[in-house]
Write a protein that holds these residues in place. Structure first.
Motif, PDB file in Angstrom:
ATOM      1  N   VAL A  87       0.913  -1.097  -0.136  1.00 55.77           N
ATOM      2  CA  VAL A  87      -0.108   0.034   0.120  1.00 55.77           C
ATOM      3  C   VAL A  87       0.361   1.074   0.123  1.00 55.77           C
ATOM      4  CG1 VAL A  87      -1.767   1.155   1.111  1.00 55.77           C
ATOM      5  CG2 VAL A  87      -2.123  -1.025   1.640  1.00 55.77           C
ATOM      6  N   GLU A  88       0.843   1.974  -0.935  1.00 54.09           N
ATOM      7  CA  GLU A  88       1.411   3.519  -1.065  1.00 54.09           C
ATOM      8  C   GLU A  88      -0.186   4.431  -0.593  1.00 54.09           C
ATOM      9  OE1 GLU A  88       2.426   6.461  -3.934  1.00 54.09           O
ATOM     10  OE2 GLU A  88       3.292   4.328  -4.602  1.00 54.09           O
ATOM     11  N   VAL A  89       0.675   5.039   0.773  1.00 56.60           N
ATOM     12  CA  VAL A  89      -0.046   6.103   1.553  1.00 56.60           C
ATOM     13  C   VAL A  89       0.304   7.471   1.053  1.00 56.60           C
ATOM     14  CG1 VAL A  89      -1.557   6.814   3.371  1.00 56.60           C
ATOM     15  CG2 VAL A  89      -1.195   4.538   3.133  1.00 56.60           C
ATOM     16  N   ILE A  95      -3.236   3.602  -3.162  1.00 57.09           N
ATOM     17  CA  ILE A  95      -2.928   2.527  -4.180  1.00 57.09           C
ATOM     18  C   ILE A  95      -2.229   1.624  -3.238  1.00 57.09           C
ATOM     19  CG2 ILE A  95      -1.115   2.874  -6.103  1.00 57.09           C
ATOM     20  CD1 ILE A  95      -1.258   5.618  -6.380  1.00 57.09           C
ATOM     21  N   GLY A  96      -2.630   0.572  -4.045  1.00 54.99           N
ATOM     22  CA  GLY A  96      -2.614  -0.729  -4.225  1.00 54.99           C
ATOM     23  C   GLY A  96      -2.695  -2.747  -5.164  1.00 54.99           C
ATOM     24  N   PHE A 126      -5.541  -1.882  -6.552  1.00 50.43           N
ATOM     25  CA  PHE A 126      -6.830  -0.535  -6.461  1.00 50.43           C
ATOM     26  C   PHE A 126      -6.247   0.809  -5.717  1.00 50.43           C
ATOM     27  CE2 PHE A 126      -4.579  -2.931  -2.458  1.00 50.43           C
ATOM     28  CZ  PHE A 126      -4.346  -2.495  -1.055  1.00 50.43           C
ATOM     29  N   THR A 127      -7.174   1.495  -5.786  1.00 47.46           N
ATOM     30  CA  THR A 127      -6.958   2.387  -5.732  1.00 47.46           C
ATOM     31  C   THR A 127      -7.948   3.226  -4.702  1.00 47.46           C
ATOM     32  OG1 THR A 127      -8.117   3.757  -7.251  1.00 47.46           O
ATOM     33  CG2 THR A 127      -5.653   3.137  -7.615  1.00 47.46           C
ATOM     34  N   SER A 128      -7.966   3.911  -4.129  1.00 48.23           N
ATOM     35  CA  SER A 128      -8.968   4.966  -3.260  1.00 48.23           C
ATOM     36  C   SER A 128      -8.413   6.611  -3.522  1.00 48.23           C
ATOM     37  CB  SER A 128      -8.823   4.671  -1.772  1.00 48.23           C
ATOM     38  OG  SER A 128      -9.646   5.700  -0.748  1.00 48.23           O
ATOM     39  N   ASP A 129      -9.194   7.801  -3.400  1.00 47.95           N
ATOM     40  CA  ASP A 129      -9.309   8.579  -3.709  1.00 47.95           C
ATOM     41  C   ASP A 129      -9.130   9.399  -2.129  1.00 47.95           C
ATOM     42  OD1 ASP A 129      -9.057   8.068  -6.005  1.00 47.95           O
ATOM     43  OD2 ASP A 129     -11.024   8.820  -6.509  1.00 47.95           O
TER      44      ASP A 129
END
Length: 154
Positions: A87-89, A95-96, A126-129
């Protein structure tokens, strides 16, 4: 020293003192309602069947600093058996990737805000905004298995 005509009341006195201290703390330094609700929500989300993914890499602790880079993203790696999650925070979100590559449903656990579930594609990406704020953890559902990461502060 215990009295000869009755039992030792030390335990009873300790219980009374503890009760008085709890009452004083509740009045003088109460637990914020938001924190109490977050604790209750976190406990309600507890999965007894879930495997805990151990944090095996955290760039805040394990990486060497790069000269000239002041705001590098935080890189995390979790492992549970054969499954790992990178995971990249960043300030923009997450982003992972789940390895070995597989589809998964991922929930970002934390605080009172609700986040929509994320879906990892067939390559495990996977990604999260929405960046996590405060303590957070990830819950992955891969087929019949549930994996929960350790809790970290964003």
């Amino acid at each position: 020293m215990p009295r000869e005509d009755g039992p030792d009341d030390g335990g009873f006195a300790d219980a009374l003192l503890e009760d008085e201290l709890r009452q004083a703390a509740a009045v003088l330094d109460p637990v914020p309602a938001e924190l109490l609700q977050a604790a209750l929500d976190a406990f309600a989300l507890h999965d007894l069947d879930a495997r805990l993914a151990e944090l095996t890499f955290d760039s805040l602790v394990d990486a060497l600093p790069v000269r000239g880079v002041t705001d590098a993203p935080r890189m995390l790696t979790f492992r549970a058996g054969e499954v790992s999650v990178d995971v990249e925070v960043t300030e923009e979100g997450l982003i992972g990737q789940v390895l070995p590559p597989q589809s998964a449903r991922i929930e970002v656990l934390g605080g009172p805000q609700t986040t929509r579930p994320l879906t990892a594609d067939t390559l495990g990406r996977f990604t999260s905004d929405t960046p996590p704020t405060g303590p957070f953890a990830l819950r992955l559902r891969t087929g019949g298995e549930v994996i929960v990461t350790e809790w970290l502060r964003a």
